[in-house]
Design an enzyme around this catalytic site. Sequence first.
Site, PDB file in Angstrom:
ATOM      1  CG  ASP A 238      -1.985   0.999   1.244  1.00  0.00           C
ATOM      2  OD1 ASP A 238      -2.327   1.499   0.159  1.00  0.00           O
ATOM      3  OD2 ASP A 238      -2.504   1.299   2.334  1.00  0.00           O
TER       4      ASP A 238
ATOM      5  CD  GLU B 180      -0.250   5.504  -4.110  1.00  0.00           C
ATOM      6  OE1 GLU B 180      -1.008   4.546  -4.314  1.00  0.00           O
ATOM      7  OE2 GLU B 180       0.198   5.776  -2.986  1.00  0.00           O
TER       8      GLU B 180
END
Length: 886
Positions: A480, A483
């Site tokens: 997770d 990005e």
Amino acid sequence: PSCSATTALISLGSLLLLVCGLWLLVTIFWLQAPSNSACGVVPEAWRFDCYPERGVVVTRELCEARNCCFIPASSSSAPGRNGVPWCFYPPGFPSYSLVSVKATELGQTGTLVKTVKTYYPKDILTLHLELLYETDHRLRVRITDPSESRFEVPIAVPKTTEKASSPAYSVELSNEPFGIIVKRTSTGAVLLNTTVAPLFYCDQFLQLSSSLSSQYIYGLGEHRSSFLHDIHWNTLTMWARDVPPTELTNLYGAHPFYLAMEEGGTGTAHGFFLLNSNAMDVALQPGPAITWRTIGGILDFYVFLGPDPASVIGQYLEVVGYPTMPVYWALGYHLCRWGYGSSNATWDVVKNMRNYGIPQDVQWNDIDYMDRSLDFTFDPAAFSTLPDMVKDLHSHGQRYVMMLDPGISSVQPEGGYWPYDEGLRRGVFINHTDGSTLIGKVWPGLTAFPDFSDDVTHEWWYDNLKRFHDKVPFDGLWIDMNEPSSFVDGSTVGCPDTELENPPYTPGILGGLLRAKTLCASAVQKTSSHYNMHSLYGLLEAKASRMLGKRAFVISRSTFPSQGQYSGHWLGDNRSHWKDMYTSIAGMLTFNLLGVPLVGADVCGFSEQTEEELCVRWTQLGAFYPFTRNHNAIDQKPQDPPAFSPLARSAMKQSLLLRYSLFPLLYTLFHRAHTHGHTVARPLLFEFPKDVRTYGIDRQFLWGKSLIVTPVLDPGVDFVVGYFPQGLWYDYYTGDSIRSKGEELRLKAPLEHINLHLREGAVIPTQVNRQTIDRQVPLHLVSSLSEDGSAGGELFWDDGETIDTLETDQYAHIVFTVVKNTMTSEVLHDHVEASYITVETASFYGVKVEPTRVTVNSQDAAFTYRANQVRLGVRSQVKNLQLIYY
């Protein structure tokens, strides 16, 4: 007097010189500036934006300073990102010229030259063009700087050695201005025409425009939208970003690929892929046309000729890589939440699921299992029994998945946190330009970020995983915040004021800056700057996370082309809203186009409080996500099935049991995805490409080519309307038939029911329901006969966990055929696995006359007949099956 005369003559001469100079400047400007008549002939739908910068009120003066046309559009009150541009390129705007071209062994090369600089800095005035006729259905075009190397995306793509012998496309080159026109040779349809707007190739601004063959455009992930994109002045920005799914916002991943259906209802399709990882805008307009604006790298793109949509996806995946074959238990039901609070509380949920007989294969924990949110730790107090819980899961045939974030705490006492200490020693972290470690902020506080573009980092990451696995034998990873996400912009000390941080053009990124809630664009990684590598972060982390010797299970939030080779994806931090449930279908279908078939959304919604009806309907839909997981946020009430009323709990249980019964079909579909690049969850248009009514459908979908799912997506209803393409369809549960002319039908849908229908001509393998996926359960074959009584299907079977079973011949592949009242099985590839598979029962839908006798392998078999359905006991090995009904 003579001095006065001389002075007057000099003054007069100077005045005349000034007037002439002004006249000359005005003339030059007038000659360069577009005329009103030239501007006026450009239709609004074909006006390409000359001033795409955000946050600027574009005036006539600003526009004409770029030598562009300025006409307030009739259909828009003000210039903006979602309207007709007021400032647009005139005919003849300076662009490149093709000054030379020559044939090569693989295609053509050429030289492009431009003499007039643009309004963006550092124009590259000479370019190298390379056309590669790679296969009969794949064309590659590369436009590069011949004088200096530029960043290229570091993913493996095919290298061809021979030119296509019979290409399905023709290529025309325009010399002045330069442009590429690609046509389909069979129909003459124009698939690409870059002459519609000028080409830009500056150091930090590359722009390429093209006409589109139709308004039917799909792909271009990751965005929250309908499956079919809106081409009415719709700009999609790509730059990986941590943000809950929101319209008109760049989300977690970047996938610059689109699938286009062509005009005329012929069913033909093609695809386009720009191999570029820099921040970009993709602007769609109603011409129809598309503009790609990226701020780095090169122009390296592919055109795929299909000709059908499924073939386009297969050709795209030949370039970026077919998806991996998932481990078998990945297809079971997954349960998670942020905020269980303890391992014992987590364990209690698992036991509750068992007590109610509700299927569950995998239990997860969110970040709260960690000690102070530190990766590779678990809370020694609240989660002290975690190893025991995992042992118990394994003893019941269940698995455990844990979350990991990339941010590694940088403030623990020296010698007290091995991941950071060892990471510093090996030099695995991303740095500032001065060589110091870049520090951001995530859940554990101040953190450093591993550079997954470095093989040394992969080794360090594996060592951390192995050390933790020795304590808690987890079975899969949930990566997770990759990005990568940070709670501060850039770093704790800011970012340098450079061109990388402040490019001359910034795409429409949430936050307006490349570094918004992520790392400095100028940060240094081994392969290149973060400016170039940012959107690759999740892909490279997923690649580093495959471990343990068997098929890895990894679910990643951030994704990039080729992601399916290394992980699946969930659609992010959605909300417990009916709209979020609906848009999840578009997200699921889009990621199947993008080569990531192991995909799903958080069932019942992640944030905000779900409702019982919503959760029931979402569980029914989620049972048909390729990857299905129920997950919700901290401080929300539990939403696992036992948390609801008996009626709701029963409805959820039945939908999950239904999924488990279809496991052989689903597993076989993943095999087809892995070997041929097929989709698992499939839009209707793939199977009915000549039916234009299917082009916009994203409230229904197919599993494979035969099973259509029509979920309820609205509150308070007991019916649903579904579209059924022309043909014969069977109710999956009853065998009742529907003969559709290509029409919408109203279907009963009480709370405990999700509508499933089988397309004629299918044989699908199913199995008896169990609480966990059991690979030794006997099969039940369901056949939906065509009008002539024929049907067909297949089953792929292996041990479910060994890597490369296909390559090492450790699998069984069996085809079922029904012709003239006879079902047979044919073993295409035999293996010991096939000996474990038996067929216990079979159903045939569409048998018009009650049989008088049924035999299985020449032995009479008992059967029942109702309406048009025959059901019987079989009890045969699957590879030695011959069933005849008389």
